[in-house]
Design a protein around this motif. Structure first.
Motif, PDB file in Angstrom:
ATOM      1  N   LEU A  85      14.848  71.859  49.660  1.00  0.00           N
ATOM      2  CA  LEU A  85      14.958  72.409  47.773  1.00  0.00           C
ATOM      3  C   LEU A  85      15.690  71.277  48.114  1.00  0.00           C
ATOM      4  O   LEU A  85      17.166  71.294  48.004  1.00  0.00           O
ATOM      5  CB  LEU A  85      14.871  74.003  47.520  1.00  0.00           C
ATOM      6  N   VAL A 109       5.724  75.039  44.126  1.00  0.00           N
ATOM      7  CA  VAL A 109       6.252  75.631  45.575  1.00  0.00           C
ATOM      8  C   VAL A 109       5.304  75.960  46.517  1.00  0.00           C
ATOM      9  O   VAL A 109       4.033  76.846  45.843  1.00  0.00           O
ATOM     10  CB  VAL A 109       6.694  76.686  44.793  1.00  0.00           C
ATOM     11  N   LEU A 128      12.561  81.911  45.142  1.00  0.00           N
ATOM     12  CA  LEU A 128      13.140  79.714  44.633  1.00  0.00           C
ATOM     13  C   LEU A 128      14.441  80.220  43.233  1.00  0.00           C
ATOM     14  O   LEU A 128      15.364  80.396  43.025  1.00  0.00           O
ATOM     15  CB  LEU A 128      12.357  79.301  43.885  1.00  0.00           C
TER      16      LEU A 128
END
Length: 614
Positions: free
Chosen positions: A329, A498, A352
């Motif tokens: 990330l 994502v 997240l």
């Protein structure tokens, strides 16, 4: 068709609407809209014979079968798949009759024919496809109902309503608890539904995609508009502008008449004209101007400080205990950034958000925030986290001890919480009212980074629009997860996808994302078919040979189904012609064909059950 004739409905002392006249024809898809408390759910209860009208009538064809989403799903040790299959009551009744009737070959054969016509042989496959579309993996479909949380149980309730045979489908807020990908699937399903649909939703993009008529309840009347929600909003605004113009013209005319009366009523020569003008004044009326449905204007507080970089992720990985969910990330968030997160259900969007909020730790890499960063995190279950045994004022006192009650009342008033709403416990309040309160509590500390995970659940259309406008004017940064495409489009300037355990910038728009997601679903179905074929084969057999085996098995099932249909037709002809011996022989053949099909299906299902895919 559905026909309302001079319909009026009350709940307690409150008049919801009156004088309603409208018709909904078979196959039409109607959005039922209006502000909270205007009677939308009460109209559904009326259609389900749960309420009676005060005056007038609301009629539907007596032969119509209704389906609706249950408000609660009880605990059950049944699997999710079996639970949903049980919602097809017609098939369940036929199966029960078959279990009781074994001796009479003719009756048994007729029941088998009825089962074929009712789709009994495809019921499990149809239920599995519905659950797959609503986000249930194959493994999830085998889990007991009692293991699912409230949001997932509502998906089960929706699956039951969709699977049940119906002429009239009533969906009250079907998009709540759905992620964007599941919502796109639901839109496709509903567009292909052949019955009459009435749906209540606060998602205008969903209503635009599915509905062709709009029934508006405005607190006094019920008016049916032709067209989807956007068309309705345009027509209603035009009516509002026209009514305002007519009202202004009437007021000008009223002033002219009043001035004439005031000037000449004392003059004998003008007395008759003055009396005439007075009568005209008494008769002069203007049509009511449609009310503005906005309850209030939402304004996000100005942050006290705005550091250059609020939060950054550098090659971060995160997950739960030994399970890694996301890795690699990389992200930097600055003031006034507007970021939308896209991805299928379970891809890791909420994970997240928890990482950015500091609720989850990085297992690798570095998550850093500025010293002045002040995060406001709206969890997707934020409403459920409220202590509903307390009043809004009490909750604010706990949050801001030492703050005067007047300051607290002023703050709550910005979120339409005043008077009794502010002082009574939260328990009886609607989901929308609780969501407004949750936002009020969140925003009190003036965050400069808002992390909003599905904030629109329970919010009505007006409140969603107010939230979009408030985000637009906000000086801090916003990261948003939402199934509301109107909010995403209006609020976000950049998107991240994502997917497959990673996050990457997404350069397309939401229409392109919907097309991409449709392609993903098609690819997933093809992959699942291949994986089921792999499960059918031995551990050492290769995927290609396993796929061929599955295809042969499916061909065998189709052949068995064709043989059963032919046996049924032969049996029917013999029965109608009175050939008793031939009928008995064909009845036995029909039973044999049924057993062959059952065996083929069992073999195919065994392969499917051996596959545990996500």
């Amino acid at each position: 068709m559905i026909r309302a004739n001079n319909l009026a409905l009350r709940r307690g002392d409150k008049l919801l609407f009156s004088g309603a006249d409208f018709s909904v024809f078979p196959g039409q898809k109607v959005a039922v809209v209006g502000r909270n408390g205007c009677g939308k759910s009460s109209l559904f209860a009326l259609l389900q014979h749960g309420l009676e009208s005060d005056t007038g009538s609301l009629s539907t064809p007596v032969t119509w079968i209704r389906a609706a989403v249950a408000q609660a799903i009880p605990d059950s040790d049944e699997s999710a798949l079996a639970f949903v299959m049980a919602s097809d009551l017609k098939v369940a009744q036929i199966n029960a009759a078959l279990a009781e009737q074994q001796d009479d070959a003719m009756v048994h054969a007729h029941l088998l024919h009825d089962l074929l016509e009712a789709g009994g042989y495809t019921l499990e496959a149809r239920a599995a496809r519905l659950l797959d579309g609503l986000g249930f993996s194959f493994a999830d479909q085998q889990k007991p109902v009692q293991e699912f949380s409230g949001g997932w149980r509502m998906r089960l309730a929706l699956a039951c309503a969709l699977l049940a045979p119906s002429d009239l489908l009533l969906l009250d807020e079907p998009t709540n608890h759905l992620d964007l990908d599941t919502l796109l699937w639901l839109e496709e399903w509903l567009r292909s539904y052949s019955g009459t649909l009435l749906t209540i939703s606060h998602d205008r993009e969903f209503l635009d995609a599915v509905c062709t008529q709009t029934l508006h309840l405005d607190g006094s009347a019920a008016i049916l508009y032709q067209g989807n929600y956007t068309s309705f909003a345009r027509q209603r605004n035009e009516r509002r502008v026209l009514a305002q113009s007519e009202a202004q013209a009437v007021e000008r005319r009223r002033g002219e008449l009043q001035r004439f009366v005031d000037r000449f009523k004392a003059k004998a020569s003008k007395a008759r004209q003055a009396q005439s003008r007075m009568k005209m004044l008494e008769r002069l009326e203007s049509a009511p101007v449609p009310a503005d449905e906005r309850d209030f204007e939402l304004r996000l507080p100005v942050p006290d400080k705005l550091p250059t970089t609020l939060l950054s992720l550098s090659d971060v990985a995160t997950g739960y205990e030994d399970l890694q969910i996301l890795s690699g990330l990389k992200l930097s968030i600055n003031p006034q950034d507007r970021i939308g997160l896209l991805g299928r259900n379970g891809a890791g969007k909420s994970t997240l958000m928890k990482l950015m909020a500091g609720k989850l730790s990085a297992t690798r890499g570095e998550r850093t925030t500025a010293r002045e960063t002040n995060i406001g995190y709206f969890d997707q279950h934020q409403v459920e986290l409220l202590d509903v045994t307390q009043s809004p004022i009490a909750l604010m006192r706990d949050l801001a001890p030492g703050t005067s009650d007047q300051v607290i009342r002023d703050w709550l008033g910005r979120f339409a919480y005043s008077g009794e709403l502010a002082t009574s416990i939260c328990g009886p309040r609607s989901g929308g009212e609780k969501a407004r309160l949750a936002l009020a509590l969140l925003l009190w500390k003036k965050p400069n980074l808002l992390l909003l995970d599905e904030p629109t659940n329970h919010l009505d259309l007006a409140m969603r629009q107010a939230l979009a406008e408030a985000i637009s004017d906000y000086e801090g940064a916003v990261v948003l997860v939402s199934h509301d495409r109107a909010l995403l489009s209006a609020s976000c300037e950049q998107f991240y996808l994502v997917h497959d355990g990673e996050m990457e910038p997404y350069t397309g728009d939401l229409d392109e994302y919907a097309a991409w997601q449709s392609q993903q679903r098609s690819a997933a179905r093809a992959e699942a078919k291949t994986e089921r074929a792999d499960a059918r084969s031995s551990g050492k057999s290769n995927p290609r040979s396993a796929q061929r085996a599955i295809e042969k098995l499916e061909s065998k099932m189709n052949a068995c189904a064709g043989a059963l249909k032919q046996a049924q037709a032969d049996f029917d002809r013999a029965s109608q012609s009175g050939q008793r011996q031939r009928t008995a022989e064909l009845g036995a053949a029909l039973k044999a064909a049924q057993k062959t099909l059952d065996a083929a299906e069992a073999e195919w299902l065994g392969a499917a059950e051996a596959q545990n895919y996500q």
